[in-house]
Design a protein around this motif. Structure first.
Motif, short mmCIF file in Angstrom:
data_model
loop_
_atom_site.label_atom_id
_atom_site.label_comp_id
_atom_site.label_asym_id
_atom_site.label_seq_id
_atom_site.Cartn_x
_atom_site.Cartn_y
_atom_site.Cartn_z
N ALA A 139 0.85 -1.19 0.00
CA ALA A 139 0.00 0.00 0.00
C ALA A 139 0.89 1.24 0.00
O ALA A 139 1.31 1.71 1.04
N THR A 140 1.18 1.76 -1.18
CA THR A 140 2.12 2.87 -1.29
C THR A 140 1.54 4.19 -0.82
O THR A 140 2.28 5.06 -0.38
N HIS A 141 0.25 4.38 -0.92
CA HIS A 141 -0.33 5.67 -0.54
C HIS A 141 -0.44 5.84 0.97
O HIS A 141 -0.62 6.95 1.45
N GLU A 142 -0.32 4.77 1.73
CA GLU A 142 -0.46 4.87 3.17
C GLU A 142 0.84 5.20 3.89
O GLU A 142 0.84 5.67 4.99
N GLY A 143 1.94 4.91 3.27
CA GLY A 143 3.24 5.13 3.90
C GLY A 143 3.69 3.89 4.64
O GLY A 143 2.90 3.01 4.97
N PRO A 144 4.99 3.81 4.93
CA PRO A 144 5.52 2.60 5.54
C PRO A 144 4.98 2.32 6.94
O PRO A 144 4.83 1.16 7.32
N HIS A 145 4.67 3.35 7.71
CA HIS A 145 4.19 3.11 9.07
C HIS A 145 2.84 2.42 9.08
O HIS A 145 2.58 1.55 9.91
N ARG A 146 1.96 2.76 8.15
CA ARG A 146 0.64 2.11 8.08
C ARG A 146 0.76 0.66 7.61
O ARG A 146 0.06 -0.21 8.10
N VAL A 147 1.66 0.42 6.68
CA VAL A 147 1.87 -0.95 6.20
C VAL A 147 2.40 -1.81 7.33
O VAL A 147 1.95 -2.94 7.53
N VAL A 148 3.37 -1.29 8.08
CA VAL A 148 3.94 -2.03 9.20
C VAL A 148 2.87 -2.34 10.23
O VAL A 148 2.78 -3.46 10.74
N MET A 149 2.03 -1.38 10.55
CA MET A 149 0.99 -1.58 11.56
C MET A 149 -0.03 -2.63 11.14
O MET A 149 -0.64 -3.27 11.99
N PHE B 202 7.24 -2.14 16.68
CA PHE B 202 6.88 -1.15 15.66
C PHE B 202 8.11 -0.36 15.23
O PHE B 202 8.38 -0.20 14.04
N ASN B 203 8.90 0.12 16.19
CA ASN B 203 10.11 0.88 15.87
C ASN B 203 11.11 0.04 15.09
O ASN B 203 11.72 0.51 14.14
N LYS B 204 11.29 -1.21 15.50
CA LYS B 204 12.22 -2.10 14.81
C LYS B 204 11.79 -2.32 13.36
O LYS B 204 12.62 -2.27 12.44
N ALA B 205 10.50 -2.52 13.14
CA ALA B 205 10.00 -2.72 11.77
C ALA B 205 10.15 -1.47 10.93
O ALA B 205 10.47 -1.55 9.73
N LEU B 206 9.95 -0.29 11.52
CA LEU B 206 10.14 0.95 10.77
C LEU B 206 11.60 1.15 10.38
O LEU B 206 11.90 1.60 9.27
N ILE B 207 12.50 0.81 11.27
CA ILE B 207 13.93 0.92 10.96
C ILE B 207 14.28 -0.04 9.84
O ILE B 207 15.00 0.33 8.90
N GLU B 208 13.78 -1.27 9.89
CA GLU B 208 14.04 -2.24 8.84
C GLU B 208 13.49 -1.75 7.50
O GLU B 208 14.15 -1.90 6.47
N ALA B 209 12.30 -1.16 7.52
CA ALA B 209 11.71 -0.64 6.29
C ALA B 209 12.54 0.52 5.74
O ALA B 209 12.72 0.66 4.54
N SER B 210 13.03 1.37 6.64
CA SER B 210 13.85 2.49 6.21
C SER B 210 15.16 2.02 5.59
O SER B 210 15.60 2.57 4.57
N VAL B 211 15.78 1.03 6.19
CA VAL B 211 17.02 0.48 5.65
C VAL B 211 16.76 -0.14 4.28
O VAL B 211 17.54 0.05 3.33
N GLU B 212 15.66 -0.85 4.14
CA GLU B 212 15.32 -1.49 2.87
C GLU B 212 15.07 -0.45 1.77
O GLU B 212 15.46 -0.65 0.63
N GLN B 213 14.42 0.66 2.12
CA GLN B 213 14.14 1.69 1.12
C GLN B 213 15.39 2.43 0.68
O GLN B 213 15.47 2.90 -0.44
N SER B 214 16.39 2.52 1.56
CA SER B 214 17.59 3.27 1.20
C SER B 214 18.61 2.44 0.42
O SER B 214 19.63 2.95 0.03
N ARG B 215 18.32 1.17 0.22
CA ARG B 215 19.26 0.33 -0.55
C ARG B 215 19.15 0.58 -2.01
O ARG B 215 18.32 0.92 -2.65
#
Length: 169
Positions: free
Chosen positions: A72-82, A156-169
């Motif tokens: 779900a790209t329009h929701e942002g990574p935090h909504r997908v993680v939740m 939640f914080n751990k998943a957001l960090i993982e998502a951020s690392v994945e996006q910056s690759r």
């Protein structure tokens, strides 16, 4: 008008509808052709293609494909993680031999192990409690663990960090 002009206009229209980036597509075609002679025709075709894509799909074709695959790209990574993390991922299981039956009052405030992190955080906020019982989805009277607000937020914080690392690759 030549066949090449129609090919370039078609390329711009298709790219704009697929990517959902009409301005970027227009600039890209200008860079590829090296001239602005076809600017009005290009802007018209890109606008029409983008308008049709938005009218039919409500977004670009690429975004529609991602959403059908669960992104779900329009929701942002935090909504997908939740929505993807389950209570079972961060709960503390009950120790063997503990009383695993809940009273009726506790069942009302309990989470199920298949509830989402979003649901859990809402329950934590609404109840003002920092520890909530977790029940088996098939048997709401059976206690399977405890969910704590600290562990939920940590996951939640751990998943957001993982998502951020994945996006910056």
């Amino acid at each position: 008008s030549s066949e090449g002009l129609y090919a370039i206009l078609g390329m711009g229209a298709v790219a704009a509808a697929l990517l959902g980036a009409p301005i970027s597509t227009t600039v890209m075609v200008f860079e590829l052709t090296g001239g602005f002679a076809l600017s009005m025709a290009l802007l018209l075709t890109v606008s029409i293609a983008n308008g049709i894509s938005n009218a039919v799909l409500g977004r670009s074709f690429f975004q529609a494909q991602l959403e059908t695959r669960g992104f779900a790209t329009h929701e942002g990574p935090h909504r997908v993680v939740m929505k993807t993390i389950r209570v079972a991922d961060f709960m503390e299981p009950v120790a063997p031999g503990d009383d695993t039956t809940l009273a009726e009052a506790d069942r009302e405030a309990a989470l199920r192990s298949d509830d989402t992190l979003e649901t859990a955080l809402r329950v934590f906020d609404a109840g003002g409690r920092d520890r909530i019982p977790v029940t088996n989805p098939a048997d709401r009277a059976h206690l399977v663990g405890w969910a704590t607000q600290v562990r939920a937020l940590g996951r939640f914080n751990k998943a957001l960090i993982e998502a951020s690392v994945e996006q910056s690759r």
